[in-house]
Design a protein around this motif. Structure first.
Motif, PDB file in Angstrom:
ATOM      1  N   ASP A  26      40.411  64.840  41.997  1.00 48.40           N
ATOM      2  CA  ASP A  26      40.073  66.102  42.267  1.00 48.40           C
ATOM      3  C   ASP A  26      40.425  66.262  43.910  1.00 48.40           C
ATOM      4  N   LEU A  27      41.806  66.911  43.860  1.00 46.18           N
ATOM      5  CA  LEU A  27      42.439  67.188  45.310  1.00 46.18           C
ATOM      6  C   LEU A  27      42.585  68.868  45.476  1.00 46.18           C
ATOM      7  N   THR A  28      41.513  69.355  45.090  1.00 45.83           N
ATOM      8  CA  THR A  28      41.361  70.852  44.958  1.00 45.83           C
ATOM      9  C   THR A  28      41.380  71.068  46.664  1.00 45.83           C
ATOM     10  N   GLY A  29      42.198  71.959  47.388  1.00 50.09           N
ATOM     11  CA  GLY A  29      42.167  72.541  48.384  1.00 50.09           C
ATOM     12  C   GLY A  29      42.505  71.287  49.416  1.00 50.09           C
ATOM     13  N   ALA A  30      43.131  70.323  49.056  1.00 48.80           N
ATOM     14  CA  ALA A  30      43.418  69.077  49.887  1.00 48.80           C
ATOM     15  C   ALA A  30      44.620  69.462  50.650  1.00 48.80           C
ATOM     16  N   TYR A  31      44.633  68.967  51.870  1.00 45.36           N
ATOM     17  CA  TYR A  31      45.728  69.134  52.761  1.00 45.36           C
ATOM     18  C   TYR A  31      46.663  67.973  52.886  1.00 45.36           C
ATOM     19  N   LEU A  32      48.024  68.076  52.098  1.00 48.46           N
ATOM     20  CA  LEU A  32      48.850  66.887  52.097  1.00 48.46           C
ATOM     21  C   LEU A  32      50.104  67.224  52.966  1.00 48.46           C
ATOM     22  N   GLY A  33      50.251  68.030  53.777  1.00 46.96           N
ATOM     23  CA  GLY A  33      51.295  68.381  54.456  1.00 46.96           C
ATOM     24  C   GLY A  33      50.862  68.642  55.794  1.00 46.96           C
ATOM     25  N   ASP A  34      52.043  68.729  56.885  1.00 46.49           N
ATOM     26  CA  ASP A  34      51.645  69.384  58.133  1.00 46.49           C
ATOM     27  C   ASP A  34      52.662  70.557  58.330  1.00 46.49           C
ATOM     28  N   ALA A  35      52.475  71.321  59.253  1.00 47.92           N
ATOM     29  CA  ALA A  35      53.528  72.671  59.510  1.00 47.92           C
ATOM     30  C   ALA A  35      54.798  71.937  59.937  1.00 47.92           C
ATOM     31  N   ASP A  36      54.570  70.758  60.559  1.00 43.97           N
ATOM     32  CA  ASP A  36      56.064  70.422  61.101  1.00 43.97           C
ATOM     33  C   ASP A  36      56.643  69.582  59.836  1.00 43.97           C
ATOM     34  N   LEU A  37      56.186  69.646  58.382  1.00 43.14           N
ATOM     35  CA  LEU A  37      57.002  69.130  57.206  1.00 43.14           C
ATOM     36  C   LEU A  37      56.612  67.626  57.309  1.00 43.14           C
TER      37      LEU A  37
END
Length: 141
Positions: free
Chosen positions: A74-85
């Motif tokens: 369950d990766l619901t709502g997980a943050y897998l990246g940054d604004a700088d890609l």
């Protein structure tokens, strides 16, 4: 020892303590157990078995999850990246049946990952496109 020398030594000691604490805090997150909201930003979790684990709301930005088993996770709502890609490295990860609803995937490298039956509803890609309701196994816009 005069006042200036004492002040310099105190400042150097204080800076060392702060840097040591910051390094300990940053490294401690990588050893934290898998759990909702865990902060594994920039952590090496390559090849780990996270099958069925609840990582909802986790911060995985810049994490190395190459070859990780995330089957049914369950990766619901997980943050897998940054604004700088600078995103999570999920090359060859098994995301079969994983829940990625409302996850932020900006900059995540999913090359070779298995997204079979993965729920991508509401997931956001690096180009800010959001997967529509019912996006299973692929993102429909």
């Amino acid at each position: 020892m005069n006042f200036t020398t004492g002040l310099k030594r105190t400042s150097i000691y204080a800076a060392t303590v702060v840097l040591s604490f910051a390094a300990t805090t940053a490294n401690a997150a990588c050893s934290d157990p898998a759990a909702p909201g865990v902060n594994w930003m920039e952590c090496d979790k390559s090849g780990v078995n996270l099958s069925g684990v609840n990582l909802s709301g986790a911060d995985l930005g810049g994490a190395d999850l190459e070859g990780a088993d995330l089957y049914g996770a369950d990766l619901t709502g997980a943050y897998l990246g940054d604004a700088d890609l600078t995103g999570a490295y999920l090359v060859d990860a098994d995301l079969t049946g994983a829940y990625l609803g409302d996850a932020y995937l900006g900059g995540a490298d999913l090359g070779g990952s298995d997204l079979s039956n993965a729920d991508l509803t509401g997931a956001t890609w690096s180009d800010d496109r959001i997967c529509q309701e019912g996006s299973i196994g692929y993102c429909s816009y």
